[in-house]
Design an enzyme around this catalytic site. Structure first.
Site, PDB file in Angstrom:
ATOM      1  N   GLU A 333       0.840  -1.204   0.000  1.00 33.77           N
ATOM      2  CA  GLU A 333       0.000   0.000   0.000  1.00 33.77           C
ATOM      3  C   GLU A 333       0.882   1.264   0.000  1.00 33.77           C
ATOM      4  O   GLU A 333       0.746   2.127  -0.843  1.00 33.77           O
ATOM      5  CB  GLU A 333      -0.895  -0.037   1.242  1.00 33.77           C
ATOM      6  N   HIS A 334       1.785   1.337   0.977  1.00 30.06           N
ATOM      7  CA  HIS A 334       2.730   2.462   1.073  1.00 30.06           C
ATOM      8  C   HIS A 334       4.140   1.938   0.842  1.00 30.06           C
ATOM      9  O   HIS A 334       4.552   0.972   1.485  1.00 30.06           O
ATOM     10  CB  HIS A 334       2.704   3.082   2.475  1.00 30.06           C
TER      11      HIS A 334
END
Lengths: 436, 436
Positions: A333-334
């Protein structure tokens, strides 16, 4: 002493260790699904009355009518005006930057387009905003005003006609920062309802809650199950799993910074995942030491420890190139590139929700105010999906205008293929447009 | 004599009639869902062996190994070369136009973008193709080579690394036009498997079938249920309902043309929906007469009659403006503007999969070869979704590079909001980047 696992890509057990690390089951509890299906059907059948009953039962909020569960624009404004000045300014500054980024996004990829072919045929796509969307905002312990901005502002920039927000208020407790964020982000109407009953009200409409075209925003297992259930009836954004950060480090970023970045993901909840990939064993040791030193200073240390021990890892890689390849397999995601030359590695990174380049780009700056959206694909879904954006609040219609000359050219092609598929109506509709 | 209902917007029963006309339940059979869940779990557990068993049982194709269920590139080419020349040329001409349109689409809305802020912070989005996608192509009676082009070509234009096609071949019957279309569209690998077992193989991967990132393409109730089930594990396109056409007519298009356009939708299946909206009662009578006259000449007249009587309608409106408003309420898959001034009405049309402008633009030209995609949102989902396109085979990653100066500006804002949300790790990660 924190039991944070360390993996080594050169180890013979790496593949097995890696699979175990990645394992996370998105399976919904069958009991939850059954309960949600009942609530959805009940709200569809009885509307406001059902919503009021479930709100009384689950949120312990007694209301005579849905009117009591609406928050007026004046109340949203009052919430904003009640904030400490520093908080109000930070909220406005963040909103301003998020709005500006999404305006760029609209310019870059959100406009209608068309062209005329050599035979005079017009082809293109018309891009239009959704009429009405619903934003689910969690209440209670995980109430994030920043999520109000991140969901409402792209809808606003897209030109959505009406933005309806729902937010549960357990025991009647209203979060002023959440309401202030709704004011700043230009939410049109707010209902203090939550859970599957709020999703149902938005998807089907009730006497009071208008039916929306799409529902976005995070929620608990009941909300996620309800959104998946109504998908097709309305649009939804992704079903979010636990939050994740992956840090690619070459050893040039202060270890404390990286340790705190790992904490900032781990503090969300015990299932959140923080992973550091680095080809430098000594640096991994320094980050581990920083983690040990900083952890006792964190108010949420219990959650951080559980998350790091349960799902976190330090991974020693053979090279930065290999680290990039592992990152692609994870599709985080990040993704922080804590490296001296971030632009050297960025082209190698194919799958990620958001890529944070360089030592100064902490994930938390992106979470709140850099401008890009913080609603990002989790659980490897960055392989095929994208951050929430203006495009999620628009839809496209193909435009086709065939000229008389174009019909002469295209008719025989369409007819040939239609006859080949046994669809004579299609073929003859094309042939009727041919000149005799 | 066809029993085609006629509605009148000025009638007091219009709203009730209209609701009845629109009613269509997308509810999946619970028995199908249970059966599909079993098949999915079995393929996930046993891989190729399970796929072989289900293929033997449902398609009556006995194969010793998955290798027997692969079609080589040479066989696809041979299928193309075996076509009658007119068919081969039509296929290539259609593919060429579809490819060109989607290349324009890529240019218009599919490129990476970025900008630098006044404080030197880089913000943008990186747009990348999916690594690998699966295309489901129905076999048996509803085998549409045009759908192969419409699914594979946008994936190709997007730059997808590998395109895997699955197509059931009941009793071992292979459709040469479908295989030829796979050759023309540049499909990389083809497996002759179908049903929920094919969806499972693509979503989870087997020893032979590689796991894909997204599955697109239409299928029967088992396929639709399987796609909805694996959504999240992989991406999917929309779950398609019955096909629909809505014709907005001002009375200027030859009634025979409009009648045939209504047939071309109705001939798909008994649940397909064909609706004509027009403010001119005399013209509605002429179209009705054309339907009566032309219907007996149609090979698929039984299906057409069942579809028109069951779900079709002629609707008399007070004006073209009102007709546009009703069209927006329906949000049709295909919307023909059979009017002398189509560009006068187009701006009023907010929700539709594809808009066909002017008398010469029969839906069938768009279905096969005008260029735009024929995979379109059905069942009112055009309110929030879009035609299949290059964007369905791409995903975006946010790019953020905060400069040292930018971190000084953004850090205090992020920290203020993070403390407000009780996330100290986020706040301190931002504060660590501040100069002392």
């Amino acid at each position: 002493m924190i039991k944070l696992r360390q993996l080594d890509t050169a180890s013979s057990s790496f593949e097995a260790d890696f699979e175990q690390l990645r394992h996370w089951s998105a399976e919904t509890d069958a009991a939850i699904e059954g309960r949600v299906a009942e609530i959805l059907a009940d709200v569809q059948a009885r509307g406001d009355a059902a919503v009021l009953e479930y709100t009384a039962r689950f949120d312990r909020v007694q209301a005579q009518s849905m009117a009591d569960l609406q928050i007026s624009a004046a109340d949203l404004k009052a919430a904003f005006e009640s904030l400490p000045p520093a908080q109000a300014q930070a909220l406005q500054a963040a909103a301003e930057r998020v709005r500006r980024y999404h305006e760029r996004q609209l310019e870059a990829c959100g406009r209608s387009w068309s062209y005329r072919d050599e035979d005079g045929t017009l082809l293109g796509q018309k891009v239009t905003p959704l009429d009405r969307v619903g934003i689910y905002v969690p209440g209670g312990k995980a109430a994030y005003p920043s999520s109000v901005l991140m969901n409402a502002l792209p809808a606003h920039v897209a030109g959505v006609g009406e933005i309806i927000m729902v937010v549960p208020t357990p025991d009647g407790t209203r979060n002023p920062l959440v309401l202030a964020a709704a004011h700043v982000a230009g939410v049109h109407r707010v209902f203090t309802v939550g859970g599957a009953q709020a999703v149902a009200a938005l998807a089907y409409g009730t006497a009071t809650v208008p039916r929306v075209d799409k529902i976005t925003g995070p929620g608990n297992a009941y909300v996620a199950s309800a959104k998946k259930h109504v998908f097709g009836q309305v649009g939804i954004d992704m079903i979010a799993g636990p939050s994740e950060i992956l840090v690619l480090a070459d050893g040039s970023t202060p270890p404390d910074w990286v340790a705190m970045d790992l904490f900032s993901q781990a503090e969300h909840d015990e299932l959140a995942q923080s992973i550091l990939l680095c080809p430098d064993a000594a640096y991994l040791g320094e980050v581990r030491a920083a983690i040990e030193r900083l952890l006792p200073t964190m108010p949420r240390q219990a959650i951080i420890k559980a998350s790091l021990e349960g799902r976190g890892a330090l991974v020693l890689t053979r090279s930065m190139e290999e680290a990039c390849e592992i990152s692609n397999r994870i599709a985080p995601e990040h993704l922080e590139v804590a490296a001296a030359e971030p632009h050297r590695w960025e082209p190698l990174l194919r799958h990620a929700g958001a890529i944070f380049l360089g030592a100064y780009t902490s994930e938390s700056l992106g979470d709140y105010c850099a401008g890009p959206n913080h609603v990002l694909p989790t659980s490897s879904t960055a392989r095929f999906s994208s951050p929430l954006g203006v495009y999620d609040f628009q839809k496209r219609s193909s435009l086709i205008e065939v000229s008389e000359a174009g019909a002469q050219l295209l008719g025989p092609i369409a007819a040939e293929l239609a006859y080949g598929e046994g669809l004579q109506g299609h073929a003859r509709a094309a042939e009727l447009r041919l000149k005799r």
